[in-house]
Scaffold this motif. Structure first.
Motif, PDB file in Angstrom:
ATOM      1  N   SER A 127       0.788  -1.099  -0.113  1.00 32.39           N
ATOM      2  CA  SER A 127      -0.162  -0.583  -0.055  1.00 32.39           C
ATOM      3  C   SER A 127       0.378   1.241   0.214  1.00 32.39           C
ATOM      4  O   SER A 127       0.228   2.697  -1.194  1.00 32.39           O
ATOM      5  CB  SER A 127      -0.954   0.333   1.292  1.00 32.39           C
ATOM      6  OG  SER A 127      -0.147  -0.292   2.444  1.00 32.39           O
ATOM      7  N   GLN A 187       2.355   1.954  -3.580  1.00 36.63           N
ATOM      8  CA  GLN A 187       1.514   2.155  -4.147  1.00 36.63           C
ATOM      9  C   GLN A 187       0.194   3.804  -3.941  1.00 36.63           C
ATOM     10  O   GLN A 187       0.822   5.071  -5.096  1.00 36.63           O
ATOM     11  CB  GLN A 187      -0.654   1.679  -3.834  1.00 36.63           C
ATOM     12  CG  GLN A 187       0.195   0.113  -4.024  1.00 36.63           C
ATOM     13  CD  GLN A 187      -1.860  -0.326  -4.321  1.00 36.63           C
ATOM     14  OE1 GLN A 187      -1.936  -0.288  -3.051  1.00 36.63           O
ATOM     15  NE2 GLN A 187      -1.520  -1.581  -4.750  1.00 36.63           N
ATOM     16  N   ARG A 188       0.967   5.009  -2.577  1.00 41.56           N
ATOM     17  CA  ARG A 188       0.982   5.608  -2.112  1.00 41.56           C
ATOM     18  C   ARG A 188       1.679   6.481  -2.921  1.00 41.56           C
ATOM     19  O   ARG A 188       2.216   7.427  -3.261  1.00 41.56           O
ATOM     20  CB  ARG A 188       0.577   6.069  -1.022  1.00 41.56           C
ATOM     21  CG  ARG A 188      -1.400   5.904  -0.538  1.00 41.56           C
ATOM     22  CD  ARG A 188      -1.519   6.211   0.488  1.00 41.56           C
ATOM     23  NE  ARG A 188      -0.611   4.923   2.192  1.00 41.56           N
ATOM     24  CZ  ARG A 188      -0.136   5.031   3.187  1.00 41.56           C
ATOM     25  NH1 ARG A 188      -0.526   6.280   3.868  1.00 41.56           N
ATOM     26  NH2 ARG A 188       0.466   4.826   3.904  1.00 41.56           N
TER      27      ARG A 188
END
Length: 201
Positions: free
Chosen positions: A88, A91-92
């Protein structure tokens, strides 16, 4: 007659001896005295000339202001270390890079953000060796998640051209807040507002 000749001879020898002694006295006493007298006369002339010529004043040296040399940097580096690295976070990070139109350099394996001065882009690289990032736009994954990034930029030659430094500082603050990361300076100390002020100049 022989007595007279002997007397004359003795007187001649005595005269020669006395003449030799007088010559020796003259050489050893009178000549050096005469030389010393001439040397004193020359010394007096030199002293008189020196007294007649006014002495040249020594130049007054103004004390230079003790200016503290400004610290110069070949480049600024900030380390953004993620507290919870994972998919995550990757992705950020990719979304954040896209939002700033970062371009991926496939040769150096880094991202470049143009900011205000494209000729001096801000480099986004891996904070850990070997310092390379995968192409996060293509969902490339390394052997492990990115644990942190480095933001690198060269300072401007003139302070009035420090627009890129403002962008650099804003990017560091933004990504640190977005990814809940620790922002460290080149000495691996937490960044403060004083650190940012030094970078901006």
């Amino acid at each position: 007659m022989d007595n007279n000749n002997t007397t004359v001879l003795l007187l001649s020898v005595a005269s020669l001896l006395l003449a030799g002694i007088a010559t020796a006295i003259f050489i050893y006493i009178v000549v050096p005295w005469h030389k010393r007298r001439r040397a004193r006369a020359i010394a007096r002339k030199i002293a008189a000339k020196a007294a007649a010529t006014p002495p040249t004043p020594e130049p007054i040296v103004e004390p230079e202001a003790a200016a503290k040399p400004a610290q110069t940097f070949k480049q600024h580096s900030l380390f953004i270390l993620f507290n919870q690295p994972g998919e995550s976070t990757d992705q950020r990070l990719a979304e954040w890079l896209k939002s700033h139109n970062a371009q991926y350099d496939s040769l150096k394996h880094v991202f470049l953000i143009s900011g205000q001065q494209p000729a001096n882009p801000i480099t986004v690289t891996n904070a850990f060796l070997p310092g390379e990032l995968p192409d996060l736009y293509r969902d490339e994954q390394g052997t492990e998640a990115v644990r942190g990034i480095s933001l690198i930029v060269k300072p401007p030659l003139h302070k009035r051209r420090n627009q890129q430094m403002h962008v650099y500082v804003e990017l560091a603050k933004e990504v640190g807040s977005l990814l809940n990361a620790d922002v460290l300076d080149i000495h691996h100390q937490p960044v403060t507002e004083a650190t940012y002020a030094t970078i901006i100049g």
